[in-house]
Design a protein around this motif. Structure first.
Motif, PDB file in Angstrom:
ATOM      1  N   UNK A 141     -20.584   2.796   1.150  1.00  0.00           N
ATOM      2  CA  UNK A 141     -20.418   4.174   1.642  1.00  0.00           C
ATOM      3  C   UNK A 141     -19.010   4.447   2.164  1.00  0.00           C
ATOM      4  N   UNK A 142     -18.184   3.399   2.233  1.00  0.00           N
ATOM      5  CA  UNK A 142     -16.833   3.597   2.769  1.00  0.00           C
ATOM      6  C   UNK A 142     -15.852   4.022   1.676  1.00  0.00           C
ATOM      7  N   UNK A 143     -14.864   4.797   2.052  1.00  0.00           N
ATOM      8  CA  UNK A 143     -13.773   5.131   1.134  1.00  0.00           C
ATOM      9  C   UNK A 143     -13.006   3.848   0.794  1.00  0.00           C
ATOM     10  N   UNK A 144     -12.523   3.725  -0.426  1.00  0.00           N
ATOM     11  CA  UNK A 144     -11.751   2.544  -0.824  1.00  0.00           C
ATOM     12  C   UNK A 144     -10.425   3.057  -1.407  1.00  0.00           C
ATOM     13  N   UNK A 145      -9.466   3.367  -0.535  1.00  0.00           N
ATOM     14  CA  UNK A 145      -8.218   3.978  -1.013  1.00  0.00           C
ATOM     15  C   UNK A 145      -7.491   3.128  -2.043  1.00  0.00           C
ATOM     16  N   UNK A 146      -7.525   1.807  -1.867  1.00  0.00           N
ATOM     17  CA  UNK A 146      -6.846   0.943  -2.862  1.00  0.00           C
ATOM     18  C   UNK A 146      -7.539   1.081  -4.224  1.00  0.00           C
ATOM     19  N   UNK A 147      -8.853   1.061  -4.183  1.00  0.00           N
ATOM     20  CA  UNK A 147      -9.604   1.192  -5.423  1.00  0.00           C
ATOM     21  C   UNK A 147      -9.314   2.531  -6.094  1.00  0.00           C
ATOM     22  N   UNK A 148      -9.231   3.572  -5.255  1.00  0.00           N
ATOM     23  CA  UNK A 148      -8.948   4.916  -5.819  1.00  0.00           C
ATOM     24  C   UNK A 148      -7.558   4.941  -6.458  1.00  0.00           C
ATOM     25  N   UNK A 149      -6.615   4.243  -5.821  1.00  0.00           N
ATOM     26  CA  UNK A 149      -5.239   4.218  -6.356  1.00  0.00           C
ATOM     27  C   UNK A 149      -5.227   3.548  -7.729  1.00  0.00           C
ATOM     28  N   UNK A 150      -5.961   2.451  -7.861  1.00  0.00           N
ATOM     29  CA  UNK A 150      -5.998   1.749  -9.157  1.00  0.00           C
ATOM     30  C   UNK A 150      -6.695   2.635 -10.195  1.00  0.00           C
ATOM     31  N   UNK A 151      -7.791   3.276  -9.775  1.00  0.00           N
ATOM     32  CA  UNK A 151      -8.513   4.144 -10.715  1.00  0.00           C
ATOM     33  C   UNK A 151      -7.604   5.282 -11.187  1.00  0.00           C
ATOM     34  N   UNK A 152      -6.809   5.810 -10.269  1.00  0.00           N
ATOM     35  CA  UNK A 152      -5.875   6.882 -10.637  1.00  0.00           C
ATOM     36  C   UNK A 152      -4.843   6.387 -11.625  1.00  0.00           C
ATOM     37  N   UNK A 153      -4.340   5.173 -11.379  1.00  0.00           N
ATOM     38  CA  UNK A 153      -3.335   4.604 -12.292  1.00  0.00           C
ATOM     39  C   UNK A 153      -3.929   4.419 -13.686  1.00  0.00           C
ATOM     40  N   UNK A 154      -5.161   3.951 -13.750  1.00  0.00           N
ATOM     41  CA  UNK A 154      -5.801   3.734 -15.052  1.00  0.00           C
ATOM     42  C   UNK A 154      -5.939   5.058 -15.798  1.00  0.00           C
ATOM     43  N   UNK A 155      -6.339   6.114 -15.087  1.00  0.00           N
ATOM     44  CA  UNK A 155      -6.525   7.377 -15.829  1.00  0.00           C
ATOM     45  C   UNK A 155      -5.175   7.944 -16.255  1.00  0.00           C
ATOM     46  N   UNK A 156      -4.142   7.731 -15.460  1.00  0.00           N
ATOM     47  CA  UNK A 156      -2.796   8.184 -15.888  1.00  0.00           C
ATOM     48  C   UNK A 156      -2.326   7.393 -17.119  1.00  0.00           C
ATOM     49  N   UNK A 157      -2.862   6.171 -17.260  1.00  0.00           N
ATOM     50  CA  UNK A 157      -2.495   5.360 -18.429  1.00  0.00           C
ATOM     51  C   UNK A 157      -3.360   5.723 -19.642  1.00  0.00           C
ATOM     52  N   UNK A 158      -4.244   6.741 -19.418  1.00  0.00           N
ATOM     53  CA  UNK A 158      -5.088   7.187 -20.528  1.00  0.00           C
ATOM     54  C   UNK A 158      -6.326   6.326 -20.697  1.00  0.00           C
ATOM     55  N   UNK A 159      -6.628   5.491 -19.702  1.00  0.00           N
ATOM     56  CA  UNK A 159      -7.809   4.613 -19.793  1.00  0.00           C
ATOM     57  C   UNK A 159      -8.936   5.289 -19.009  1.00  0.00           C
ATOM     58  N   UNK A 160      -9.963   5.729 -19.743  1.00  0.00           N
ATOM     59  CA  UNK A 160     -10.999   6.506 -19.039  1.00  0.00           C
ATOM     60  C   UNK A 160     -12.383   5.868 -19.157  1.00  0.00           C
ATOM     61  N   UNK A 161     -12.425   4.593 -19.521  1.00  0.00           N
ATOM     62  CA  UNK A 161     -13.725   3.922 -19.679  1.00  0.00           C
ATOM     63  C   UNK A 161     -14.373   3.614 -18.328  1.00  0.00           C
ATOM     64  N   UNK A 162     -13.582   3.695 -17.261  1.00  0.00           N
ATOM     65  CA  UNK A 162     -14.086   3.249 -15.960  1.00  0.00           C
ATOM     66  C   UNK A 162     -14.219   4.413 -14.981  1.00  0.00           C
ATOM     67  N   UNK A 163     -15.385   4.509 -14.392  1.00  0.00           N
ATOM     68  CA  UNK A 163     -15.717   5.622 -13.512  1.00  0.00           C
ATOM     69  C   UNK A 163     -15.091   5.430 -12.135  1.00  0.00           C
ATOM     70  N   UNK A 164     -15.088   4.181 -11.653  1.00  0.00           N
ATOM     71  CA  UNK A 164     -14.474   3.903 -10.338  1.00  0.00           C
ATOM     72  C   UNK A 164     -14.051   2.445 -10.271  1.00  0.00           C
ATOM     73  N   UNK A 165     -13.163   2.150  -9.330  1.00  0.00           N
ATOM     74  CA  UNK A 165     -12.682   0.787  -9.098  1.00  0.00           C
ATOM     75  C   UNK A 165     -12.841   0.486  -7.616  1.00  0.00           C
ATOM     76  N   UNK A 166     -13.450  -0.650  -7.286  1.00  0.00           N
ATOM     77  CA  UNK A 166     -13.519  -1.062  -5.877  1.00  0.00           C
ATOM     78  C   UNK A 166     -12.908  -2.458  -5.780  1.00  0.00           C
ATOM     79  N   UNK A 167     -12.224  -2.686  -4.673  1.00  0.00           N
ATOM     80  CA  UNK A 167     -11.496  -3.948  -4.515  1.00  0.00           C
ATOM     81  C   UNK A 167     -11.988  -4.681  -3.270  1.00  0.00           C
ATOM     82  N   UNK A 168     -12.326  -5.964  -3.446  1.00  0.00           N
ATOM     83  CA  UNK A 168     -12.773  -6.778  -2.317  1.00  0.00           C
ATOM     84  C   UNK A 168     -12.038  -8.101  -2.325  1.00  0.00           C
ATOM     85  N   UNK A 169     -12.630  -9.074  -1.609  1.00  0.00           N
ATOM     86  CA  UNK A 169     -11.968 -10.381  -1.489  1.00  0.00           C
ATOM     87  C   UNK A 169     -12.853 -11.488  -2.053  1.00  0.00           C
TER      88      UNK A 169
END
Lengths: 82, 82
Positions: A13-41
């Motif tokens: 339920x938490x915002x994942x700004x890093x994940x959103x940044x990666x997802x944004x980069x992917x869509x700018x690269x024209x890669x749209x197969x992925x709905x969201x990206x979440x990053x953990x450890x």
């Protein structure tokens, strides 16, 4: 030496700004197969000797108390890897 | 929605100061079952629709080019999780 892998992710339920940044980069690269990206450890705990039940319990304890912050993160996996 | 998990770890030969810090904390807590701790990243890529071979190839490409720095990191796992 056997290794215990502990996976920790931000709570869903938490915002994942890093994940959103990666997802944004992917869509700018024209890669749209992925709905969201979440990053953990991912922690690799190398075990001295055998992985006994006691060692596994200790790993669970550490995962909850040391390797994750239960307010914002969930331990999503604990696995023994030879 | 299916998810592709990408695991990225620092290259084995590199120093892992964060991992060393955690290992030090564990031994100060009297926990000595673990010889070393290494910390990496776990990415969850949620897939729109089905995980086709093309989507999996794209995930491999992204893992190598975007999600990891091949100079200091290795992609150690790419797995589809339903």
């Amino acid at each position: 030496m056997p290794t215990i892998v502990v996976d920790v992710m931000p709570k869903a339920e938490l915002l994942d700004p890093q994940g959103k940044a990666v997802a944004g980069a992917l869509s700018r690269m024209g890669i749209d197969a992925f709905d969201s990206v979440r990053i953990g450890k991912r922690f690799e705990l190398r075990v001295e000797g055998e992985v006994t039940d006691a060692v596994l319990d200790q790993a669970r304890q550490i995962a909850a108390d040391v390797l994750s912050n239960s307010v914002i993160e969930d331990v999503v996996g604990i696995e023994v890897v030879e």
